[in-house]
Structure formats: C-alpha cells, structure tokens
Enzyme design. Structure first.
Site, PDB file in Angstrom:
ATOM      1  N   TYR A 142       0.824  -1.210   0.000  1.00  0.00           N
ATOM      2  CA  TYR A 142       0.000   0.000   0.000  1.00  0.00           C
ATOM      3  C   TYR A 142       0.859   1.260   0.000  1.00  0.00           C
ATOM      4  O   TYR A 142       0.448   2.299  -0.498  1.00  0.00           O
ATOM      5  CB  TYR A 142      -0.897   0.046   1.239  1.00  0.00           C
ATOM      6  CG  TYR A 142      -2.214  -0.680   1.117  1.00  0.00           C
ATOM      7  CD1 TYR A 142      -2.255  -2.053   0.938  1.00  0.00           C
ATOM      8  CD2 TYR A 142      -3.412   0.012   1.207  1.00  0.00           C
ATOM      9  CE1 TYR A 142      -3.456  -2.726   0.849  1.00  0.00           C
ATOM     10  CE2 TYR A 142      -4.629  -0.645   1.125  1.00  0.00           C
ATOM     11  CZ  TYR A 142      -4.640  -2.019   0.942  1.00  0.00           C
ATOM     12  OH  TYR A 142      -5.840  -2.672   0.854  1.00  0.00           O
ATOM     13  N   LYS A 189       3.296 -15.501   3.048  1.00  0.00           N
ATOM     14  CA  LYS A 189       3.527 -16.235   1.801  1.00  0.00           C
ATOM     15  C   LYS A 189       5.033 -16.445   1.722  1.00  0.00           C
ATOM     16  O   LYS A 189       5.711 -16.018   0.780  1.00  0.00           O
ATOM     17  CB  LYS A 189       2.977 -15.402   0.620  1.00  0.00           C
ATOM     18  CG  LYS A 189       2.959 -16.103  -0.715  1.00  0.00           C
ATOM     19  CD  LYS A 189       1.884 -17.171  -0.852  1.00  0.00           C
ATOM     20  CE  LYS A 189       2.064 -17.929  -2.152  1.00  0.00           C
ATOM     21  NZ  LYS A 189       1.203 -19.125  -2.244  1.00  0.00           N
ATOM     22  N   ASP A 221      -2.799 -18.345   1.077  1.00  0.00           N
ATOM     23  CA  ASP A 221      -3.782 -19.033   0.225  1.00  0.00           C
ATOM     24  C   ASP A 221      -4.491 -20.139   0.995  1.00  0.00           C
ATOM     25  O   ASP A 221      -5.702 -20.336   0.872  1.00  0.00           O
ATOM     26  CB  ASP A 221      -3.125 -19.558  -1.065  1.00  0.00           C
ATOM     27  CG  ASP A 221      -1.795 -20.263  -0.850  1.00  0.00           C
ATOM     28  OD1 ASP A 221      -1.287 -20.257   0.290  1.00  0.00           O
ATOM     29  OD2 ASP A 221      -1.261 -20.836  -1.817  1.00  0.00           O
ATOM     30  N   ASP A 245      -6.308  -7.027   4.232  1.00  0.00           N
ATOM     31  CA  ASP A 245      -7.434  -6.380   3.550  1.00  0.00           C
ATOM     32  C   ASP A 245      -8.345  -7.443   2.945  1.00  0.00           C
ATOM     33  O   ASP A 245      -9.561  -7.429   3.120  1.00  0.00           O
ATOM     34  CB  ASP A 245      -6.904  -5.445   2.457  1.00  0.00           C
ATOM     35  CG  ASP A 245      -8.034  -4.795   1.676  1.00  0.00           C
ATOM     36  OD1 ASP A 245      -8.980  -4.296   2.312  1.00  0.00           O
ATOM     37  OD2 ASP A 245      -7.978  -4.810   0.431  1.00  0.00           O
ATOM     38  N   ASP A 249     -12.299  -9.073   4.534  1.00  0.00           N
ATOM     39  CA  ASP A 249     -13.555  -9.053   3.772  1.00  0.00           C
ATOM     40  C   ASP A 249     -14.124 -10.471   3.697  1.00  0.00           C
ATOM     41  O   ASP A 249     -15.320 -10.692   3.877  1.00  0.00           O
ATOM     42  CB  ASP A 249     -13.324  -8.549   2.331  1.00  0.00           C
ATOM     43  CG  ASP A 249     -13.569  -7.060   2.188  1.00  0.00           C
ATOM     44  OD1 ASP A 249     -13.413  -6.338   3.195  1.00  0.00           O
ATOM     45  OD2 ASP A 249     -13.911  -6.610   1.072  1.00  0.00           O
TER      46      ASP A 249
HETATM   47  C1  IPM Z   1     -10.356  -1.236   4.038  1.00  0.00           C
HETATM   48  C2  IPM Z   1     -10.615  -0.672   2.676  1.00  0.00           C
HETATM   49  C3  IPM Z   1      -9.472   0.258   2.299  1.00  0.00           C
HETATM   50  C4  IPM Z   1      -8.195  -0.569   2.259  1.00  0.00           C
HETATM   51  C5  IPM Z   1      -9.668   1.009   0.969  1.00  0.00           C
HETATM   52  C6  IPM Z   1     -10.951   1.803   0.960  1.00  0.00           C
HETATM   53  C7  IPM Z   1      -8.488   1.874   0.647  1.00  0.00           C
HETATM   54  O1  IPM Z   1     -10.817  -1.672   1.748  1.00  0.00           O
HETATM   55  O2  IPM Z   1     -10.278  -0.458   5.004  1.00  0.00           O
HETATM   56  O3  IPM Z   1     -10.238  -2.453   4.154  1.00  0.00           O
HETATM   57  O4  IPM Z   1      -7.894  -1.200   1.246  1.00  0.00           O
HETATM   58  O5  IPM Z   1      -7.488  -0.585   3.255  1.00  0.00           O
HETATM   59 MG    MG Z   2     -10.807  -3.611   2.581  1.00  0.00          MG
END
Ligand code: IPM
Ligand code: MG
Length: 352
Positions: A142, A189, A221, A245, A249
């Site tokens: 990032y 990884k 993975d 990240d 999710d």
């Molecule tokens: C998160 C989001 C952010 C990230 C984006 C919006 C930049 O997906 O907080 O997980 O990738 O960190």
């Molecule tokens: Mg995210």
C-alpha cells in the site's frame, strides 16, 4: 468523563451510519453521565469536492487533538472508473492512517446466535467463531514505491517491510493472544515472498518472549480456504496489509453481513474506529444501510480507548437485542420487514 471525538463521516453511506452511531453514543453518554464533544471534519470525496484534498490538514489537526476518531466510509464511484484521476478519496484514508500512525488494524469476526442462518456458510461450520485479525496498516504494498515506466506500459507496486514494523504489529498480536486462547497464527507467503520471510523469521524470534502462546505459520492461500472451512480453528491472526485487507472481507461473510463487523485502527498515540465495510454508493441517501458495524465500532472505542467497559457492553447488549427482535436493515431482514437505517438507530436509543 469528557470525551472529545473527531467525527469523519466521509462518503456514500458514511454520513447515514455515522448519524446513528452519534445518536447511540449520545444516549450512552446520557445514561452514564459523560459528555461527548463531537468535532466533525471533512474526509474522502466530500473533502476533495470541498477543498481539493481527501485528508485536509484541518481534519488532521482535529483528529490529533481528539481522544479518538470515529470514521464512516470513503470512496466514490466517479473515481473508481477513472484510473487516471490524480486525487482519489482512498488516498485520504491512507494518508490519515499514516499520519496518525495507525499501524494496527484490529478486525474481529464473530457470529451472532440470532443470525447464524444469515451466513451463506453452514451453521455447523461457523457456530462459535470468535477470531481477530490484526492487519498491519501503514506498510507493505500500500505504501511502497509505485509507478509506471516504459512510457506507461509497465507498472509496479513494491512491497517493503522493516523488522521494526513487523515487531510492533506482532507484539500486539502476542499480547492479544495472551488475553484470549493463547493461539496465534502468522499469515504470510513465505514460500515466495522475501517480506514474508522477514515476517516469519521475526515472529519466530519473538516466540520465546511469549512461551504460553502457541504460534502457527500458515500461507495466505491456505488460510483463505481454511477460514471458510474451519473458522473455529483460528483465534488471533496477524498479517501484512494487503493479505489482511482481503482476508477480513472474506471473514465478514462468516457473520452473515459485512454491515455488522467493526474495527479499530490503533497506533502509539491515536485510535480510529470504523466499520469494515466501504461507502456502498448504491445505497447512499436511501436510509437502508446497516448502521451496526459503525455502532459496534463505537462500542470498541468506549472499551479500548476510554476504558469504559460497561458503556461498551450496554451498546453490544442493545445491538444483540435489536437483532433478536428483528429490528434489522434489509441486508439481514430476509423475508421479514426491513427497517430503515434511522429506525434501527432510533430503536437502539429508545432501548438503551
Ligand atoms: C479497508 C478498505 C481500504 C483498504 C480502501 C478503501 C483503501 O478496503 O479499510 O479495508 O484497502 O485498506
Ligand atoms: Mg478492505
């Protein structure tokens, strides 16, 4: 107690879910005799529109001077489909994380007994899941060197980590594991990436300082697969920025809705609380988004930053009660009545 909270509503559904969290926090403050001073500030696309910067200096000052930051969401579709945009709302979020030194992103994943069947995963797989990701938040790909070369035909993003960055994140992971079931998983990884080998070697060297913690090392993975197969087998997981990240999710699916999962981003000096979901532009302004992830983030703020455990519990209890009574937004209502974002907020305030 007097609590000064910077309020960054941001974009999309941000302002709507933040408005409910403010109502709930104010109600808790009333109940327990605290005074909250809210300091609203601009961020994201809203800030680009207003002042041309997704994280203006003025917002940074407000965050620095507050006891904590409560944050909604960032992002706007007009930038998503325009890869050539010079300024992007997400840059505001990254700048904010970096400038506030928020290197650890704490993302719990748990199930709500009343919502077990909302998850697309089978009940017997997810029941009892209670795990926490500690995602490194201010390093890795990032923030590494990035750019274009060969006249724009080649692009690169570099992933860099220093031992120091790994140590401070892993330390939080070990400490958290000590307060839970003393199980830590280092996700990397290391079979391919040099940064992952640095992670693994650093965490291995730290094991002797926490003899009670059992550490496992797993490839990202494999974790992605096991996370939905046997989420119960994990407790605390530490990982680098991009893996975290993606996996968080994925993990949110276990609880049944992304609209439920809170998070805290912390550093040595500052702390920011935000839902893990994004700005969900399709729902913006419709009063349909689930405010619970933001409200549960506020609960984390009461507990972790203000050390007000009872207040945090009061929020969590009333949230559980609303779920049991089916006072939920459309992401959770199924065939039953869907409540509006603001109706859920009002119900929580009345029942606190
Ligand atoms: C998160 C989001 C952010 C990230 C984006 C919006 C930049 O997906 O907080 O997980 O990738 O960190
Ligand atoms: Mg995210």
């Amino acid at each position: 107690m007097k609590l000064t909270i910077a309020l960054l509503a941001g974009d999309g559904i941000g302002p709507e879910v933040i408005a409910q969290a403010v109502k709930v926090c104010d109600a808790v403050a009333d109940k327990f005799n605290h005074e909250i001073i809210w300091k609203p500030a601009l961020t994201g696309a809203a800030a680009i529109d207003a002042v041309g910067d997704p994280y203006p200096d003025e917002t940074h000052e407000i965050c620095l001077n507050a006891d904590a930051v409560l944050f909604g969401a960032i992002g706007h579709p007009k930038y998503d489909n325009d890869p050539s945009a010079k300024v992007r709302p997400e840059q505001g979020l990254l700048k904010m994380r970096k400038k506030l030194g928020l290197f650890a992103n704490i993302r719990p994943t748990f199930t709500f007994p009343s919502l077990i069947d909302n998850s697309p995963l089978k009940r017997e797989r997810i029941e009892g899941t209670d795990l926490v990701f500690l995602r490194e938040l201010t390093g890795g790909i990032y923030f590494g060197e990035k750019g274009r070369k060969d006249g724009g035909e080649t692009a690169y993003d570099t992933c860099t980590y220093t031992r120091e960055e790994v140590i401070r994140l892993a330390k939080k992971g070990f400490e958290l594991a000590m307060t839970r079931t003393k199980k830590l998983c280092c996700v990397d990884k290391a079979n391919v990436l040099e940064t992952s080998r640095l992670w693994r070697e650093t965490v291995q060297a730290m094991e002797k300082d926490y003899p009670e913690v059992t550490v496992s090392y797993e490839f990202v993975d494999a974790v992605a697969m096991r996370l939905v197969q046997w989420p119960n087998s994990y407790d605390v997981l530490i990982t680098e920025n991009l893996f975290g990240d993606i996996l968080t999710d994925e993990a949110s699916v276990i609880s049944g809705s992304m609209g439920l999962m809170p998070s805290a981003s912390v550093g040595e000096e500052n702390a920011l609380y935000e839902p893990i979901h994004g700005s969900y532009p399709q729902a913006a302004g419709k009063d349909i988004a689930n405010p619970l992830a933001t409200i549960l983030s506020a609960a984390m703020m009461f507990e972790d930053t203000f050390k007000l455990k009872e207040e945090a519990e009061a929020i969590r209890n009333v949230v559980n009660k609303s779920l049991e009574h089916g006072i939920v937004t459309e992401d959770l209502s199924g065939k039953n009545k869907a409540y509006k974002t603001s109706e859920v907020g009002n119900w929580l305030v009345e029942n606190l």
